[in-house]
Design an enzyme around this catalytic site. Sequence first.
Site, PDB file in Angstrom:
ATOM      1  CB  CYS A 126     -43.142-135.079 118.776  1.00  0.00           C
ATOM      2  SG  CYS A 126     -43.748-135.619 120.423  1.00  0.00           S
ATOM      3  CB  CYS A 181     -44.748-138.556 119.199  1.00  0.00           C
ATOM      4  SG  CYS A 181     -45.467-137.274 119.904  1.00  0.00           S
ATOM      5  CG  ASP A 182     -42.252-139.619 115.986  1.00  0.00           C
ATOM      6  OD1 ASP A 182     -43.211-140.433 116.224  1.00  0.00           O
ATOM      7  OD2 ASP A 182     -42.274-138.626 115.296  1.00  0.00           O
TER       8      ASP A 182
END
Length: 332
Positions: free
Chosen positions: A144, A147-148
């Site tokens: 992701c 997300c990261d």
Amino acid sequence: MKTKCLIIGSGPAGYTAAIYASRANLSPVLIEGPQLGGQLTTTTEVENFPGYPDGIDPFTMMDDFRRQAERFGTTFVSGIVTKVELNTLPSLQGGTEGRLPHKVWVEDTELYEADAVIIATGASAKYLGIESERTYRGRGVSACATCDGFFYRKKTVAVVGGGDTACEEANYLAGLCEKVYMIVRKPYLRASEIMQQRVLNNPKIEVLFEHNTLQLTGEGKVQGADLIYRKGEPDEALRHIDIDGFFLAIGHHPNTGLFKDYIALDSEGYIITRDNSTQCYSFPFREGQEVGLPGIFAAGDCADPHYRQAVVAAGSGAKAAIEADKYIKTIC
């Protein structure tokens, strides 16, 4: 065991559904499944969920969700759902529509009957299957970018894949990182023309066509990747790239196989729900002849092929619980 509301899944969607269902006095039972906290716990830190301004460890965050649901009366069951029998046409089975319970088995032995079932089983990222992916998961390997990606500002990363998702993630990472490699096993991109042009015209992105990843390398975290160019061809060659992060963008598997004989799924296996609702459709799904499935609701990534974000999943869990409460009130 009989319950008004049964929730399957313990990620942000499942736990949020439990919080709302508990506060509605539905006394829900939540079956936690094989991965407490869901796919979110495969990341290292959550920085984009409201209420945690300094970021938070995903295990701690999911434990907060769980304790909140427990506070309001949710019953938790450890185990994996192995079988379901959903009443797709309750009105034809002897009684007022919706009164016959849906049946769910845990580990083949424990039977739970529920007036309403909220499916929050999530989706699992597809991985290449190389051993080093598991070794570095959470230490440089991610599925992701949204997300990261923030953790790799001004660093060098690689994205695996050649479709729209891979191109979108590569472009997103290029806005954060110093350099982005795209590792594409075919000699072309499968993405739409506009997404291809965005990648090919971005000076920060280098596309490595006809490359496959052999292994990831590094001391305690990802520091590089060994690739093979044109595997099996006369000009086959090995290549090493130095990277700080390795992002998979080759798709997801929605965890919906148990429900395929009862609930309408799209071509990728994601649950189809009514517009602006979490209510499921009965299988088979025919455009223009959809049949709503009484008492069955879906929340989170199992019904979301687009966003796959914890905050979106949590919101859909709240919607599912509210709709389940309204449904249960109509049959009581």
